[in-house]
Design a protein around this motif. Structure first.
Motif, mmCIF file in Angstrom:
data_model
loop_
_atom_site.group_PDB
_atom_site.id
_atom_site.type_symbol
_atom_site.label_atom_id
_atom_site.label_comp_id
_atom_site.label_asym_id
_atom_site.label_seq_id
_atom_site.Cartn_x
_atom_site.Cartn_y
_atom_site.Cartn_z
ATOM 1 N N LEU A 1 0.829 -1.210 0.000
ATOM 2 C CA LEU A 1 0.000 0.000 0.000
ATOM 3 C C LEU A 1 0.862 1.258 0.000
ATOM 4 O O LEU A 1 0.514 2.259 -0.633
ATOM 5 C CB LEU A 1 -0.921 -0.005 1.228
ATOM 6 C CG LEU A 1 -2.070 -1.016 1.195
ATOM 7 C CD1 LEU A 1 -2.850 -0.970 2.501
ATOM 8 C CD2 LEU A 1 -2.993 -0.747 0.025
ATOM 9 N N VAL A 2 1.988 1.207 0.715
ATOM 10 C CA VAL A 2 2.885 2.367 0.720
ATOM 11 C C VAL A 2 3.464 2.598 -0.666
ATOM 12 O O VAL A 2 3.551 3.739 -1.155
ATOM 13 C CB VAL A 2 3.999 2.168 1.762
ATOM 14 C CG1 VAL A 2 5.037 3.273 1.668
ATOM 15 C CG2 VAL A 2 3.409 2.116 3.164
ATOM 16 N N ARG A 3 3.855 1.519 -1.340
ATOM 17 C CA ARG A 3 4.417 1.670 -2.675
ATOM 18 C C ARG A 3 3.365 2.179 -3.662
ATOM 19 O O ARG A 3 3.659 2.996 -4.538
ATOM 20 C CB ARG A 3 4.991 0.327 -3.146
ATOM 21 C CG ARG A 3 6.338 0.012 -2.525
ATOM 22 C CD ARG A 3 6.866 -1.315 -3.009
ATOM 23 N NE ARG A 3 6.324 -2.433 -2.244
ATOM 24 C CZ ARG A 3 6.577 -3.698 -2.506
ATOM 25 N NH1 ARG A 3 7.336 -4.030 -3.533
ATOM 26 N NH2 ARG A 3 6.066 -4.657 -1.751
ATOM 27 N N LEU B 1 -1.151 8.963 -16.756
ATOM 28 C CA LEU B 1 -0.491 7.780 -16.210
ATOM 29 C C LEU B 1 -1.213 7.193 -15.011
ATOM 30 O O LEU B 1 -0.793 6.139 -14.511
ATOM 31 C CB LEU B 1 0.954 8.138 -15.798
ATOM 32 C CG LEU B 1 1.872 8.645 -16.911
ATOM 33 C CD1 LEU B 1 3.214 9.047 -16.316
ATOM 34 C CD2 LEU B 1 2.049 7.593 -17.984
ATOM 35 N N LEU B 2 -2.262 7.847 -14.556
ATOM 36 C CA LEU B 2 -2.953 7.404 -13.340
ATOM 37 C C LEU B 2 -4.400 7.047 -13.661
ATOM 38 O O LEU B 2 -5.021 7.646 -14.519
ATOM 39 C CB LEU B 2 -2.897 8.503 -12.284
ATOM 40 C CG LEU B 2 -3.187 8.109 -10.830
ATOM 41 C CD1 LEU B 2 -2.231 7.037 -10.364
ATOM 42 C CD2 LEU B 2 -3.097 9.337 -9.940
ATOM 43 N N PHE B 3 -4.896 6.035 -12.959
ATOM 44 C CA PHE B 3 -6.260 5.541 -13.120
ATOM 45 C C PHE B 3 -6.492 5.017 -14.542
ATOM 46 O O PHE B 3 -7.543 5.243 -15.135
ATOM 47 C CB PHE B 3 -7.287 6.611 -12.762
ATOM 48 C CG PHE B 3 -7.080 7.192 -11.393
ATOM 49 C CD1 PHE B 3 -7.003 6.370 -10.283
ATOM 50 C CD2 PHE B 3 -6.929 8.556 -11.220
ATOM 51 C CE1 PHE B 3 -6.791 6.903 -9.018
ATOM 52 C CE2 PHE B 3 -6.726 9.103 -9.962
ATOM 53 C CZ PHE B 3 -6.653 8.261 -8.859
ATOM 54 N N ILE C 1 1.025 6.787 -6.799
ATOM 55 C CA ILE C 1 -0.039 7.775 -7.024
ATOM 56 C C ILE C 1 0.546 9.188 -7.016
ATOM 57 O O ILE C 1 0.194 10.034 -7.847
ATOM 58 C CB ILE C 1 -1.145 7.627 -5.963
ATOM 59 C CG1 ILE C 1 -1.881 6.296 -6.152
ATOM 60 C CG2 ILE C 1 -2.126 8.789 -6.035
ATOM 61 C CD1 ILE C 1 -2.935 6.015 -5.099
ATOM 62 N N VAL C 2 1.463 9.434 -6.087
ATOM 63 C CA VAL C 2 2.109 10.743 -6.024
ATOM 64 C C VAL C 2 2.975 10.980 -7.259
ATOM 65 O O VAL C 2 3.001 12.086 -7.826
ATOM 66 C CB VAL C 2 2.947 10.852 -4.737
ATOM 67 C CG1 VAL C 2 3.746 12.155 -4.723
ATOM 68 C CG2 VAL C 2 2.055 10.758 -3.512
ATOM 69 N N LEU C 3 3.671 9.940 -7.722
ATOM 70 C CA LEU C 3 4.590 10.097 -8.851
ATOM 71 C C LEU C 3 3.870 10.225 -10.188
ATOM 72 O O LEU C 3 4.322 10.947 -11.080
ATOM 73 C CB LEU C 3 5.562 8.913 -8.905
ATOM 74 C CG LEU C 3 6.579 8.796 -7.767
ATOM 75 C CD1 LEU C 3 7.334 7.481 -7.867
ATOM 76 C CD2 LEU C 3 7.545 9.974 -7.793
ATOM 77 N N LEU C 4 2.741 9.509 -10.352
ATOM 78 C CA LEU C 4 2.113 9.402 -11.664
ATOM 79 C C LEU C 4 1.019 10.424 -11.920
ATOM 80 O O LEU C 4 0.524 10.509 -13.048
ATOM 81 C CB LEU C 4 1.518 7.993 -11.838
ATOM 82 C CG LEU C 4 2.515 6.831 -11.832
ATOM 83 C CD1 LEU C 4 1.772 5.502 -11.895
ATOM 84 C CD2 LEU C 4 3.498 6.946 -12.988
#
Length: 417
Positions: A249-251, A281-283, A256-259
């Motif tokens: 979950l941490v990764r 890049l997200l969702f 999420i922060v990076l993408l």
């Protein structure tokens, strides 16, 4: 004469020695069995018993058989195309009145609702009305029709008659987009209702892409590690294993922060002038693949590294010295030697991928959810254990097929080596 006298004694000593050796071997076998007994008990309790329960629950159908036994008997001779007999109405009233626990009535309603939409409200409304004022058997048909006109529709009675048996293939058939009709014949679901075939193919497609990307990234890294001295290789292997010490979950939260559109990756690409607008890049599928490759990459590196360490380093040099091109020497000499590692790594990554749930759920969109998402949906939301176990059985069958293929490829790779 002396040797003749000693022969019987020597024979006796030989037989005693053989018996002593056999007793020692039996003690060793029992000692070995005792040492492995905790592992056997652990596997039996936490692996085989849940596995058998999964397989059984995928074909078990107790809700209607337990809640409506009299109705099941009354519908045994019904053809499913004519109106049910009056005895079926009377039996249904008696069965519903006999259900004292509302939870049992809810389980019955959910099961029938999966066969005939609208059955949940029909069953629960009828159950509450009958528990308050039960009609007589002679008034059962008229009372049910006055209570809800849907009792005149054959679809609900067909759903009851279809599920009167305690064991059913319906869950497994639905998991592969098939079903039984009123007469019990198998038929494929229409395209607008067939969903699990596409979901299963999507699961395999995402897992295959993740496996391929992980292999492309891990193969050169594992080769480089296999050429380093032991101390340097061990230090870098610690870095490879470092993600195992961090929660999944941490990764995922870090990705999420990076993408995201204003994340580090998009900002870096925009700062370098490679893109004008942020990349999506997200969702979506890209985020799912990136995060899964990051999480599963060590499972590909470790088998490859363990096999590459056993390949003699002078094979490539010998092939090149004999006039072979380095690329041809790699393809014909080195690559076949690593077949077992490639097969083991691909098997580990692919099988782990097809069971992924958290990463697609957090990083993917609606069209990126894999089969495990729907297993969780049926377990936690729909409370349909039969369907969840049937989908789990499909995943188990796919895993066994892949393992059989791995055994064959690994055996072929070993024979080539």
């Amino acid at each position: 004469m002396g040797s003749a006298v000693m022969r019987p004694e020597a024979a006796i000593e030989g037989r005693e020695l053989v018996r002593a050796l056999r007793r020692a071997q039996r003690r060793q076998r029992w000692r070995a069995a005792a040492l492995t007994l905790p592992l056997v008990v652990f596997l039996l309790v936490f692996f085989f018993v849940p596995l058998v329960a999964l397989l059984v629950r995928g074909v078990e159908n107790p809700e209607v058989a337990d809640a409506l036994p009299a109705t099941s008997r009354a519908l045994q001779g019904w053809d499913g195309h004519q109106a049910p007999p009056d005895a079926a109405y009377a039996a249904l009233v008696a069965d519903l009145y006999a259900i004292e626990d509302t939870a049992h009535a809810g389980a019955l309603a959910r099961r029938l609702n999966s066969e005939a939409p609208g059955a949940r409200s029909l069953i629960m409304g009828t159950y509450r009305a009958i528990r308050s004022t039960p009609p007589t058997p002679q008034q059962a048909r008229q009372a049910l029709l006055e209570l809800d006109v849907r009792w005149a529709e054959l679809a609900y009675w067909q759903a009851i008659a279809k599920n009167t048996q305690r064991w059913t293939p319906d869950y497994l058939l639905a998991a592969v987009d098939w079903r039984r009709d009123v007469d019990g014949r198998l038929q494929r679901l229409p395209p607008e209702e067939a969903v699990f075939g596409d979901i299963l193919m999507r699961t395999f497609a995402i897992s295959a892409v993740v496996t391929l990307v992980a292999l492309v990234l891990a193969y050169p890294l594992a080769y480089w590690l296999s050429t380093l001295p032991a101390r340097q290789a061990n230090l870098l292997l610690i870095l490879v294993l470092l993600p195992f010490w961090t929660s999944v979950l941490v990764r995922i939260a870090a990705w999420i922060v990076l993408l995201q559109n204003n994340g580090l990756i998009n900002r870096a690409l925009q700062h370098l002038g490679l893109i004008d607008t942020p990349l999506p890049l997200l969702f979506n599928r890209s985020g799912v693949v990136i995060a899964m490759v990051h999480i599963l990459l060590p499972f590909m590196i470790l088998p490859l590294y363990s096999v590459m360490k056993t390949v003699p380093a002078n094979l490539m040099r010998a092939a090149v010295s004999l006039g072979s091109h380095p690329w041809a020497a790699f393809v014909r000499v080195y690559w076949p030697q690593t077949y077992p590692g490639v097969a083991a790594g691909c098997l580990l990554v692919f099988i782990t991928s097809i069971g992924y749930y958290v990463t697609p759920a957090l990083l993917g969109g609606a069209s990126d959810q894999m089969l495990s998402y729907y297993i969780a949906q049926y377990t936690n939301v729909e409370v349909n254990w039969g369907m969840a176990c049937a989908l789990g059985t499909v995943l188990l069958a796919a895993t066994l097929v892949l393992f059989a293929l791995y055994r064959r490829v690994a055996r072929g790779g070993l024979s080539l080596g």
